[in-house]
Design a protein around this motif. Sequence first.
Motif, PDB file in Angstrom:
ATOM      1  N   MET A   1       5.185   8.788  11.762  1.00 25.26           N
ATOM      2  CA  MET A   1       4.054   8.574  10.865  1.00 25.26           C
ATOM      3  C   MET A   1       4.521   8.767   9.423  1.00 25.26           C
ATOM      4  O   MET A   1       5.178   9.761   9.102  1.00 25.26           O
ATOM      5  CB  MET A   1       2.936   9.579  11.185  1.00 25.26           C
ATOM      6  CG  MET A   1       2.274   9.357  12.541  1.00 25.26           C
ATOM      7  SD  MET A   1       1.301   7.813  12.552  1.00 25.26           S
ATOM      8  CE  MET A   1       2.238   6.834  13.724  1.00 25.26           C
ATOM      9  N   ALA A   2       4.162   7.810   8.562  1.00 18.32           N
ATOM     10  CA  ALA A   2       4.602   7.865   7.169  1.00 18.32           C
ATOM     11  C   ALA A   2       4.152   9.162   6.501  1.00 18.32           C
ATOM     12  O   ALA A   2       4.930   9.799   5.767  1.00 18.32           O
ATOM     13  CB  ALA A   2       4.060   6.652   6.409  1.00 18.32           C
ATOM     14  N   ASP A   3       2.934   9.578   6.763  1.00 16.30           N
ATOM     15  CA  ASP A   3       2.426  10.813   6.151  1.00 16.30           C
ATOM     16  C   ASP A   3       3.261  12.023   6.555  1.00 16.30           C
ATOM     17  O   ASP A   3       3.560  12.883   5.721  1.00 16.30           O
ATOM     18  CB  ASP A   3       0.960  11.034   6.558  1.00 16.30           C
ATOM     19  CG  ASP A   3       0.024  10.669   5.411  1.00 16.30           C
ATOM     20  OD1 ASP A   3       0.508  10.167   4.367  1.00 16.30           O
ATOM     21  OD2 ASP A   3      -1.192  10.891   5.554  1.00 16.30           O
ATOM     22  N   ASP A   4       3.612  12.081   7.835  1.00 20.99           N
ATOM     23  CA  ASP A   4       4.433  13.198   8.303  1.00 20.99           C
ATOM     24  C   ASP A   4       5.794  13.202   7.610  1.00 20.99           C
ATOM     25  O   ASP A   4       6.286  14.245   7.174  1.00 20.99           O
ATOM     26  CB  ASP A   4       4.652  13.107   9.828  1.00 20.99           C
ATOM     27  CG  ASP A   4       3.350  13.266  10.600  1.00 20.99           C
ATOM     28  OD1 ASP A   4       2.353  13.726   9.992  1.00 20.99           O
ATOM     29  OD2 ASP A   4       3.324  12.918  11.794  1.00 20.99           O
ATOM     30  N   LEU A   5       6.402  12.013   7.523  1.00 21.42           N
ATOM     31  CA  LEU A   5       7.715  11.919   6.878  1.00 21.42           C
ATOM     32  C   LEU A   5       7.628  12.348   5.415  1.00 21.42           C
ATOM     33  O   LEU A   5       8.492  13.068   4.913  1.00 21.42           O
ATOM     34  CB  LEU A   5       8.242  10.482   6.962  1.00 21.42           C
ATOM     35  CG  LEU A   5       9.101  10.088   8.163  1.00 21.42           C
ATOM     36  CD1 LEU A   5       9.601   8.670   7.996  1.00 21.42           C
ATOM     37  CD2 LEU A   5      10.289  11.050   8.288  1.00 21.42           C
ATOM     38  N   LEU A   6       6.591  11.891   4.743  1.00 20.21           N
ATOM     39  CA  LEU A   6       6.441  12.219   3.311  1.00 20.21           C
ATOM     40  C   LEU A   6       6.193  13.713   3.124  1.00 20.21           C
ATOM     41  O   LEU A   6       6.719  14.337   2.203  1.00 20.21           O
ATOM     42  CB  LEU A   6       5.297  11.399   2.706  1.00 20.21           C
ATOM     43  CG  LEU A   6       5.641   9.938   2.414  1.00 20.21           C
ATOM     44  CD1 LEU A   6       4.386   9.097   2.194  1.00 20.21           C
ATOM     45  CD2 LEU A   6       6.551   9.846   1.179  1.00 20.21           C
ATOM     46  N   THR A   7       5.391  14.289   4.004  1.00 23.71           N
ATOM     47  CA  THR A   7       5.070  15.719   3.908  1.00 23.71           C
ATOM     48  C   THR A   7       6.301  16.578   4.141  1.00 23.71           C
ATOM     49  O   THR A   7       6.446  17.646   3.553  1.00 23.71           O
ATOM     50  CB  THR A   7       3.986  16.082   4.937  1.00 23.71           C
ATOM     51  OG1 THR A   7       2.857  15.235   4.711  1.00 23.71           O
ATOM     52  CG2 THR A   7       3.563  17.525   4.806  1.00 23.71           C
ATOM     53  N   SER A   8       7.196  16.105   4.988  1.00 23.48           N
ATOM     54  CA  SER A   8       8.346  16.940   5.362  1.00 23.48           C
ATOM     55  C   SER A   8       9.573  16.704   4.483  1.00 23.48           C
ATOM     56  O   SER A   8      10.653  17.219   4.769  1.00 23.48           O
ATOM     57  CB  SER A   8       8.702  16.682   6.831  1.00 23.48           C
ATOM     58  OG  SER A   8       9.120  15.341   6.991  1.00 23.48           O
ATOM     59  N   LEU A   9       9.437  15.940   3.404  1.00 20.28           N
ATOM     60  CA  LEU A   9      10.594  15.727   2.518  1.00 20.28           C
ATOM     61  C   LEU A   9      11.018  17.038   1.869  1.00 20.28           C
ATOM     62  O   LEU A   9      10.167  17.846   1.479  1.00 20.28           O
ATOM     63  CB  LEU A   9      10.245  14.701   1.426  1.00 20.28           C
ATOM     64  CG  LEU A   9      10.101  13.236   1.839  1.00 20.28           C
ATOM     65  CD1 LEU A   9       9.700  12.393   0.639  1.00 20.28           C
ATOM     66  CD2 LEU A   9      11.376  12.706   2.477  1.00 20.28           C
TER      67      LEU A   9
ATOM     68  N   PRO B   1      15.433   8.227   9.538  1.00 20.35           N
ATOM     69  CA  PRO B   1      14.037   8.083   9.969  1.00 20.35           C
ATOM     70  C   PRO B   1      13.297   7.055   9.103  1.00 20.35           C
ATOM     71  O   PRO B   1      13.516   6.991   7.894  1.00 20.35           O
ATOM     72  CB  PRO B   1      13.455   9.493   9.769  1.00 20.35           C
ATOM     73  CG  PRO B   1      14.407  10.217   8.891  1.00 20.35           C
ATOM     74  CD  PRO B   1      15.746   9.568   9.040  1.00 20.35           C
ATOM     75  N   PHE B   2      12.464   6.264   9.756  1.00 19.67           N
ATOM     76  CA  PHE B   2      11.682   5.265   9.003  1.00 19.67           C
ATOM     77  C   PHE B   2      10.269   5.201   9.561  1.00 19.67           C
ATOM     78  O   PHE B   2      10.015   5.594  10.703  1.00 19.67           O
ATOM     79  CB  PHE B   2      12.348   3.883   9.055  1.00 19.67           C
ATOM     80  CG  PHE B   2      12.401   3.256  10.416  1.00 19.67           C
ATOM     81  CD1 PHE B   2      11.314   2.535  10.923  1.00 19.67           C
ATOM     82  CD2 PHE B   2      13.545   3.374  11.201  1.00 19.67           C
ATOM     83  CE1 PHE B   2      11.379   1.956  12.186  1.00 19.67           C
ATOM     84  CE2 PHE B   2      13.615   2.800  12.466  1.00 19.67           C
ATOM     85  CZ  PHE B   2      12.527   2.088  12.961  1.00 19.67           C
ATOM     86  N   ALA B   3       9.351   4.710   8.725  1.00 21.45           N
ATOM     87  CA  ALA B   3       7.957   4.545   9.149  1.00 21.45           C
ATOM     88  C   ALA B   3       7.351   3.355   8.436  1.00 21.45           C
ATOM     89  O   ALA B   3       7.703   3.051   7.294  1.00 21.45           O
ATOM     90  CB  ALA B   3       7.153   5.808   8.833  1.00 21.45           C
ATOM     91  N   ARG B   4       6.456   2.666   9.137  1.00 23.24           N
ATOM     92  CA  ARG B   4       5.671   1.585   8.522  1.00 23.24           C
ATOM     93  C   ARG B   4       4.453   2.187   7.837  1.00 23.24           C
ATOM     94  O   ARG B   4       3.946   3.230   8.234  1.00 23.24           O
ATOM     95  CB  ARG B   4       5.202   0.605   9.592  1.00 23.24           C
ATOM     96  CG  ARG B   4       6.333  -0.222  10.124  1.00 23.24           C
ATOM     97  CD  ARG B   4       5.848  -1.560  10.647  1.00 23.24           C
ATOM     98  NE  ARG B   4       6.998  -2.301  11.123  1.00 23.24           N
ATOM     99  CZ  ARG B   4       7.663  -3.187  10.380  1.00 23.24           C
ATOM    100  NH1 ARG B   4       7.250  -3.478   9.164  1.00 23.24           N
ATOM    101  NH2 ARG B   4       8.712  -3.798  10.869  1.00 23.24           N
ATOM    102  N   ILE B   5       3.958   1.473   6.845  1.00 23.53           N
ATOM    103  CA  ILE B   5       2.915   2.080   6.034  1.00 23.53           C
ATOM    104  C   ILE B   5       1.945   1.043   5.456  1.00 23.53           C
ATOM    105  O   ILE B   5       1.355   1.254   4.405  1.00 23.53           O
ATOM    106  CB  ILE B   5       3.583   2.946   4.930  1.00 23.53           C
ATOM    107  CG1 ILE B   5       2.631   3.928   4.300  1.00 23.53           C
ATOM    108  CG2 ILE B   5       4.268   2.076   3.906  1.00 23.53           C
ATOM    109  CD1 ILE B   5       3.318   4.955   3.415  1.00 23.53           C
TER     110      ILE B   5
END
Lengths: 274, 274
Positions: free
Chosen positions: B112-120, B179-183
Amino acid sequence: MTETSHAIRIEDRDDPRIAAYRDVRERDLIGRQGCFIAEGEVVLRVLLGGARFDLDSILIAANRLDGLQPLLASVPRHVPVYAAASPVMDAVVGFHIHRGILAVGRIGAPLMADDLLTSLPPRALVLALVGIANHDNMGGIFRNAAAFGVNAVFLDDTSCDPLYRKAVRVSVGGCLKIPFARIGSAEVLVDALAAHGVAAYALSPSGTTDLSDLVPAAQSALLLGAEGPGLPHEVLQRAHTVRISMADGFDSLNVATSSGIALHALRAKSFPLT
Amino acid sequence: MTETSHAIRIEDRDDPRIAAYRDVRERDLIGRQGCFIAEGEVVLRVLLGGARFDLDSILIAANRLDGLQPLLASVPRHVPVYAAASPVMDAVVGFHIHRGILAVGRIGAPLMADDLLTSLPPRALVLALVGIANHDNMGGIFRNAAAFGVNAVFLDDTSCDPLYRKAVRVSVGGCLKIPFARIGSAEVLVDALAAHGVAAYALSPSGTTDLSDLVPAAQSALLLGAEGPGLPHEVLQRAHTVRISMADGFDSLNVATSSGIALHALRAKSFPLT
C-alpha cells in the motif's frame, strides 16, 4: 492528398528505384554495400542538419508527406524523395514502418582516429569504447554522447558498428551526429590517446577515484567496457580508474546508463556546456 | 552429471509439475494468475536473498546444476527445484533459455502506497513514475533504483507492471528488490507525496533548476514521465521542476538513463550511500 513537387510516387512494390529499402531486416545481416539505413523523423532531421553523411534517397509513407513538408524542403535537390502508400511501403520493407520514414545514406570514407585526435579542441571530452558488442548499448551510448556534446568516439575492433540500423535508431541519430573512428585493439586505443596527450579515465566498479571526486584533464577520454567482462586488465593498468558508487550487493549499472551518468558528472563539473 | 539431493528430474515436457513454465511468451500476454517469472542466476540470487516474494518453484537446465550448488543450497526446503535437459526445458518454455534458469514467484498482496510512505526513514529518496508504459524503461529505472539504493518506487495507474517478465529481466532483479506501490492518477500521486511531507522534484527538459544545483529536501521524490509527452502539466505545476542540461539541438535523454543520472547526482551530493 496534396501533390508535392519533390515526391516521386511509387505504386509498385517491385519498383527498382526503391530496391535499397527491400527486406530491411534481412539486409541488416548481410550488409548494405556502403550504405546505412535511418528511421524516423528525428533521425532524418539529424541527417539533414549537417551530419557528415550523404543521402542516397528518402522513402516516406504518402500520408506523412503533408506534415513533413517543412523538413522535406531542406532535402538537397539531387536526393530523390519517394512516397508510397503505407501498405506498399510495408510490403517492400518487410514489416510495418510505424513512423513512415526511412532514408538511405552513404557510409563514405571512415574517419581516421589520428585525424580526429589531432583536431580536438583544447578542452575536449571523448569516449573510448572497448568490446561494446550490443547494438542497443552502442545506440544508447551515442545518444548520451550527443546529449552531452562529446567531441568524438573511438572504438576498438571488438566493438560493433554504430551505423547498424538498430544502433542508429536507439541513438536517435547520435551515431550520425558524433564523429567516430575505429582504432584497432584496446591497447592501440590507449596508446593513441596517450600519444595525443588525452588523459584516459576508465570506468570500473573497482575504480580508485569516485566519479564525484574526479578532476579531469583538459582533454579527457572516458573508457567504457562491456557489462560483465568490463575493461581488460591491460587497459585498467594504464588508465586512471574511476568508479560510480552504488548500493551494496547489487549488480552493476547498464553500460549506456553508466556513460550518461559519467558524461553528466564530467560536463557539470569540468566541461560546462555553453 | 552429479546427482543433487534437491533437484527433481523432469524427463517429460508434459509433466504437470512444470506447467507454470509452459509457453512463457504466450503467458506474458494473458497473465500468470498471481505469479511472475524470473530469469537468470542474478535475478534468482535477488529472490533468494531476502526479496519480499515467495517462490513457487525453480526450473534449471540439468547441465547448470553442479555450478549452481552453492546458490541452490539457500533454496527453502519447501520450494521444489526441477531439473530438465536443455532440449526438454526449451520445448516446455517455447524458446531457448540461454541462461538455463527460471523461477516462478508469487506476486502476493500489493504493498500500500500509504504504508510505504509512512515507513520512509527520515532521509529518503524515492521515485514516482507517471506514464512509464515501456517494460524496457521500467526495468532500466528499477535497475538504477536498486543500484542507488532508492527506498521505494510509486507508480501512477498508466505505468506498466514492474513484475512483467521483461521488466524483471532488464532490471536484473531490481523490480523484485525495491518495494513499489501503485497510487492511482498522477494527481493522486502528487497529493500523497505532499500529504506525507515528501518533496516532489519533477524532471523536465524545461525545468527551472539545473540538476547539478539542486539541494533536495530530506525526504525527496524524483518524478519521471514518459519520453515524448513527459510529465503532465498538472504535475509540473505542483512540483519543483529540475532539468538535466544538454547540448543544443539534440533530442532528450532516454528516461531510464535520466533516472540514473538524477539518482547518481542526488546520491553523490545529498544522500550519500553508506
